[in-house]
Enzyme design. Structure first.
Site, short mmCIF file in Angstrom:
data_model
loop_
_atom_site.label_atom_id
_atom_site.label_comp_id
_atom_site.label_asym_id
_atom_site.label_seq_id
_atom_site.Cartn_x
_atom_site.Cartn_y
_atom_site.Cartn_z
N LYS A 250 0.85 -1.18 0.00
CA LYS A 250 0.00 0.00 0.00
C LYS A 250 0.89 1.23 0.00
CE LYS A 250 -3.77 2.25 2.54
NZ LYS A 250 -4.66 2.18 3.71
N LYS B 277 -2.15 -1.62 -3.79
CA LYS B 277 -2.97 -0.40 -3.79
C LYS B 277 -2.05 0.81 -3.87
CE LYS B 277 -6.35 2.14 -1.00
NZ LYS B 277 -7.08 2.22 0.28
#
Length: 326
Positions: free
Chosen positions: A197, A250
């Site tokens: 992330k 992400k």
């Protein structure tokens, strides 16, 4: 005239729509889609997020119809984010029995049991400071935060969550949650880790929808530097060793090279998160008549599958399910 020349005729396999379909290498299916939604406290609430046209904050009395629509479209799973009324420094609302996420999970399990429910496990929507853990003297305390994150995961599973998706990026969050779930008897609940992330500028619209903007500083001390690729492999390796069952990358679109790296290095299912900023840009361009929204979205999500993603979290899920049925 050119028949005597020795070259390959690749166009033979592009001569018609049927031919192109026959040799297509990558396929996007409804089963690949995970639909994110935001549940907010109150009644009769359906607030459209200004930076995300078509995305709403929904009160509990409105989520059942939404979930039935998702089910009827053939989308098998959803991921839930909560927007509480009250926040405090420890994010207590994330792990209390009657938290907004826990209430939503129970309601969906009762009314739309066919849906597989993924619970985003973080504190940022529930803390008064907007960070993903406990803060002391301006610093996010890693190990102290793990205790609260583990409590949050257990409470979400007690409410009926099928998968836990920790997104906080604290070191050791997977093993802390795995240990807590196992101790509570939930050994069969999988963890869909936000393993990779990045600290990205693409998250702005989400922070409006989830009311989770940090009140000071940023998240660069725990989310990843967008310039780093090898670090992604280290992060994913740690999470697999700690017990992760899925690996999320992400954002997705600007990190397709990283999706491919994770796919090539690990055998766990890979999830691409088509994030809010990617959604907002497409919607803005479509509203101005600058793009063909359907064609662009399908191309974009197919690129995530081609890069190696098995599943895609996307705010376009309902639209895509409709387009795939046409």
């Amino acid at each position: 005239m050119a028949n005597h020349l020795n070259f390959k005729r690749h166009r033979r396999l592009r001569s018609s729509a049927t031919m192109r379909s026959m040799v297509r290498e990558t396929h996007l299916r409804k089963e690949d889609l995970i639909y994110p939604f935001f549940v907010i406290e109150g009644e009769g609430i359906r607030n459209e997020v200004s930076s995300m046209p078509g995305v709403f904050q929904l009160s509990l009395d409105n989520i059942v119809d939404e979930m039935k629509e998702v089910r009827d479209l053939g989308i098998p799973s959803v991921i839930v984010f909560g927007v509480p009324d009250d926040k405090d420094e420890k994010g207590t609302g994330a792990f209390v029995h009657d938290g907004i996420v826990q209430q939503a999970i129970r309601l969906i399990k009762q009314e739309v049991p066919e849906l597989l429910i993924i619970a985003d496990t973080c504190l940022c929507e529930f803390t008064s400071h907007g960070h993903c853990g406990v803060v002391h003297n301006g610093d996010v305390e890693n190990d102290e935060s793990l205790t609260l994150l583990a409590k949050t995961a257990v409470s979400q599973v007690e409410a009926g969550a099928d998968i836990i998706a920790p997104s906080n990026m604290m070191d050791g969050f997977v093993i802390a949650i795995r240990s807590a779930l196992d101790k509570a008897g939930y050994t069969n609940i999988p963890i869909m880790s936000y393993a990779v992330k990045y600290s990205s500028a693409f998250y702005g619209p989400f922070r409006e929808a989830a009311d989770s903007t940090p009140q000071f500083g940023d998240r660069k001390t725990y989310q990843m530097d967008p310039a780093n690729r090898l670090e992604a492999i280290r992060e994913a390796k740690s999470d697999i060793e700690e017990g992760a069952d899925f690996l999320i990358v992400k954002p997705a679109l600007s990190y397709l090279d990283v999706v491919r790296e994770i796919r090539d290095n690990f055998h766990a299912p890979v999830v691409a998160y088509n994030v809010s900023g990617e959604y907002a840009m497409v919607k803005a361009a479509a509203q101005n008549g600058w793009i063909d929204e359907k064609a662009l979205v399908m191309e974009k999500l197919t690129s995530m599958k081609r890069a190696g993603a098995d599943l895609i979290i996307t705010y376009f899920a309902k639209d895509v399910a409709i387009w795939l049925s046409e």
